[in-house]
Design a protein around this motif. Structure first.
Motif, short mmCIF file in Angstrom:
data_model
loop_
_atom_site.label_atom_id
_atom_site.label_comp_id
_atom_site.label_asym_id
_atom_site.label_seq_id
_atom_site.Cartn_x
_atom_site.Cartn_y
_atom_site.Cartn_z
N ASP A 66 -7.35 10.54 -1.78
CA ASP A 66 -6.20 10.74 -0.91
C ASP A 66 -4.90 10.24 -1.53
O ASP A 66 -3.83 10.32 -0.92
CB ASP A 66 -6.42 10.07 0.45
CG ASP A 66 -6.52 8.56 0.36
OD1 ASP A 66 -6.54 8.01 -0.77
OD2 ASP A 66 -6.59 7.91 1.42
N GLY A 67 -4.96 9.71 -2.75
CA GLY A 67 -3.77 9.27 -3.45
C GLY A 67 -3.27 7.90 -3.06
O GLY A 67 -2.19 7.49 -3.49
N ARG B 298 5.54 12.33 -5.41
CA ARG B 298 6.38 11.35 -4.73
C ARG B 298 5.47 10.29 -4.11
O ARG B 298 4.29 10.55 -3.86
CB ARG B 298 7.27 11.99 -3.67
CG ARG B 298 6.57 12.48 -2.42
CD ARG B 298 7.56 13.03 -1.40
NE ARG B 298 6.93 13.30 -0.13
CZ ARG B 298 6.33 14.45 0.18
NH1 ARG B 298 6.27 15.43 -0.71
NH2 ARG B 298 5.76 14.61 1.36
N LEU B 299 5.99 9.10 -3.89
CA LEU B 299 5.23 8.01 -3.28
C LEU B 299 5.82 7.68 -1.92
O LEU B 299 7.05 7.67 -1.75
CB LEU B 299 5.26 6.76 -4.17
CG LEU B 299 4.51 6.83 -5.50
CD1 LEU B 299 4.60 5.48 -6.21
CD2 LEU B 299 3.04 7.22 -5.30
N GLU B 300 4.94 7.38 -0.98
CA GLU B 300 5.35 6.95 0.35
C GLU B 300 4.69 5.61 0.66
O GLU B 300 3.55 5.36 0.28
CB GLU B 300 4.94 7.98 1.41
CG GLU B 300 5.64 9.33 1.24
CD GLU B 300 5.18 10.35 2.27
OE1 GLU B 300 4.38 9.96 3.16
OE2 GLU B 300 5.60 11.52 2.17
N LEU B 301 5.41 4.76 1.36
CA LEU B 301 4.88 3.47 1.77
C LEU B 301 3.95 3.63 2.96
O LEU B 301 4.31 4.24 3.96
CB LEU B 301 6.04 2.52 2.14
CG LEU B 301 5.63 1.13 2.63
CD1 LEU B 301 4.93 0.34 1.54
CD2 LEU B 301 6.86 0.37 3.13
N SER C 167 0.84 -1.20 0.00
CA SER C 167 0.00 0.00 0.00
C SER C 167 0.88 1.25 0.00
O SER C 167 1.73 1.40 0.87
CB SER C 167 -0.92 0.01 1.23
OG SER C 167 -1.79 -1.12 1.22
N VAL C 168 0.66 2.11 -0.99
CA VAL C 168 1.44 3.34 -1.11
C VAL C 168 0.50 4.52 -1.24
O VAL C 168 -0.71 4.36 -1.46
CB VAL C 168 2.40 3.28 -2.32
CG1 VAL C 168 3.40 2.14 -2.17
CG2 VAL C 168 1.61 3.11 -3.62
N GLN C 169 1.06 5.72 -1.11
CA GLN C 169 0.26 6.93 -1.24
C GLN C 169 1.05 7.99 -2.00
O GLN C 169 2.23 8.22 -1.72
CB GLN C 169 -0.14 7.47 0.14
CG GLN C 169 -1.10 8.65 0.09
CD GLN C 169 -1.59 9.05 1.48
OE1 GLN C 169 -0.88 8.84 2.46
NE2 GLN C 169 -2.78 9.61 1.55
N ARG C 170 0.38 8.61 -2.97
CA ARG C 170 1.01 9.71 -3.72
C ARG C 170 0.87 11.00 -2.95
O ARG C 170 -0.19 11.33 -2.41
CB ARG C 170 0.34 9.88 -5.09
CG ARG C 170 1.12 10.80 -6.05
CD ARG C 170 0.22 11.49 -7.04
NE ARG C 170 -0.62 12.49 -6.40
CZ ARG C 170 -0.23 13.76 -6.12
NH1 ARG C 170 1.00 14.16 -6.43
NH2 ARG C 170 -1.07 14.60 -5.54
N ARG C 171 1.94 11.76 -2.88
CA ARG C 171 1.93 13.07 -2.23
C ARG C 171 2.60 14.08 -3.15
O ARG C 171 3.36 13.72 -4.04
CB ARG C 171 2.64 13.02 -0.88
CG ARG C 171 1.93 12.13 0.15
CD ARG C 171 2.58 12.25 1.51
NE ARG C 171 1.95 11.42 2.51
CZ ARG C 171 0.86 11.77 3.20
NH1 ARG C 171 0.28 12.95 2.99
NH2 ARG C 171 0.35 10.96 4.10
N GLY C 172 2.31 15.37 -2.92
CA GLY C 172 2.90 16.42 -3.72
C GLY C 172 1.85 17.36 -4.28
O GLY C 172 0.64 17.16 -4.10
N LEU C 173 2.31 18.36 -5.02
CA LEU C 173 1.43 19.42 -5.51
C LEU C 173 0.70 19.04 -6.78
O LEU C 173 -0.22 19.75 -7.20
CB LEU C 173 2.26 20.70 -5.74
CG LEU C 173 2.94 21.28 -4.50
CD1 LEU C 173 3.77 22.51 -4.88
CD2 LEU C 173 1.92 21.64 -3.43
N GLY C 174 1.08 17.98 -7.45
CA GLY C 174 0.43 17.59 -8.70
C GLY C 174 -0.89 16.88 -8.47
O GLY C 174 -1.28 16.55 -7.35
#
Length: 311
Positions: free
Chosen positions: A114-115, A151-154, A80-87
């Motif tokens: 929530d990405g 960027r992706l976070e775990l 499970s990952v989550q996209r973060r950032g301004l895009g």
């Protein structure tokens, strides 16, 4: 008399042994037998800052260093990952996990607001006492907005009940993949009918396909992963390779890995813009007539190519 009998019974049933074992066995086999439940440690590191053109594929976003304790193999079921950032989430067309160059999950779009994305892993485990790297890649949309940051976070790992400890190594918020520049060219795939039936024997043509580049860029073809949608197994098909004009132009995959095989172009093959070329997939066929063969390029990222923007 009764007191003596009770005392003797106590000494016989509950007294400690007179000698202690010298040292506990810490071998992997012993640990597995005593502690059958696996344990996994993960070092997760987001990719650093870099510019990415719209339409880029197989962009490295997140590296997961997975280490299994010697208590046993650890099956990985979901990442499970989550996209973060301004895009925007839609700037990324799909994400997927790769191990040693081969895809181990289906591609997934970032559909949740929530990405967050759950990548279901198929038939993969970390052997006891060993470490493996899994890389999360992204295919960017050709219409991705300029100056988007991603960027992706775990977020978590489902390891079938095994204990999981995550060590996050997240790059600074400013370190992200930024979409910039013009969109890179794309390659389309068209499957061609076979000119004759597949028969038992070596170097049989099991699939024919056509690659066509658009008018934007030349491309260096790096590798292709083929997936068989038929019933033929790794025992039925051996020594697969890509051919072009009656010569082999790729490495040889000795057998299928599950239902797929990855072959690298050796050397990388130039596909020029506006060019359309026919290729063939060859294999040694050991299958009976009851086995079926239907090879496809299952995901866009399974066709690995680098645009030659300088040409």
């Amino acid at each position: 008399m009764l007191t003596s009998v009770i005392l003797a019974y106590y000494l016989q049933q509950f007294s400690q042994p007179t000698s202690l074992p010298h040292r506990a066995d810490q071998s992997p086999r012993y640990i597995q037998s005593v502690h059958p439940r696996g344990s996994l440690t993960i070092a997760a590191e987001s990719a650093g800052s870099a510019s990415v053109p719209p339409g880029a594929q197989r962009v490295e976003m997140l590296t997961l260093r997975m280490t299994a304790h010697c208590s046993g193999d650890v099956p990985i079921q979901t990442i499970s990952v989550q996209r973060r950032g301004l895009g925007a989430n839609t700037d990324i067309k799909s994400i997927y996990a790769v191990h040693r160059g081969s895809r181990i999950t289906r591609s997934r779009a970032i559909a949740r607001k929530d990405g967050s994305v759950d990548l279901n892993v198929r038939a993969f485990r970390i052997p006891a006492c060993e470490s493996e790297d899994i890389v999360i890649l992204a295919d960017f949309s050709p219409t991705a907005s300029a100056a988007g940051e991603h960027r992706l976070e775990l977020q978590g790992i489902d390891a079938a009940g095994s204990t999981v400890r995550i060590e996050q190594r997240i790059a600074a918020p400013s370190a992200a993949r930024r979409t910039t520049g013009r969109a890179v060219g794309q390659i389309s795939v068209d499957y061609r009918p076979l000119t004759k039936k597949v028969r038992f024997g070596s170097r049989q043509i099991v699939s024919r396909f056509r690659l066509q580049a658009d008018n934007k860029d030349d491309h260096f073809l790096q590798a292709i992963t083929f997936t068989n949608n038929g019933s033929a197994t790794d025992e039925d098909l051996k020594n697969l390779y890509i051919g072009f004009r009656n010569r082999r132009i790729s490495t040889v995959a000795s057998n299928l890995n599950g239902d797929s095989a990855r072959m690298e172009f050796d050397p990388p093959f130039l596909l020029q813009k506006n060019q359309m070329l026919n290729f063939a997939l060859h294999a040694d066929v050991n299958a009976s007539r009851s086995r079926t063969i239907q090879f496809i390029i299952e995901e866009e990222g399974d066709l690995e190519a680098l645009p030659d923007v300088g040409r």
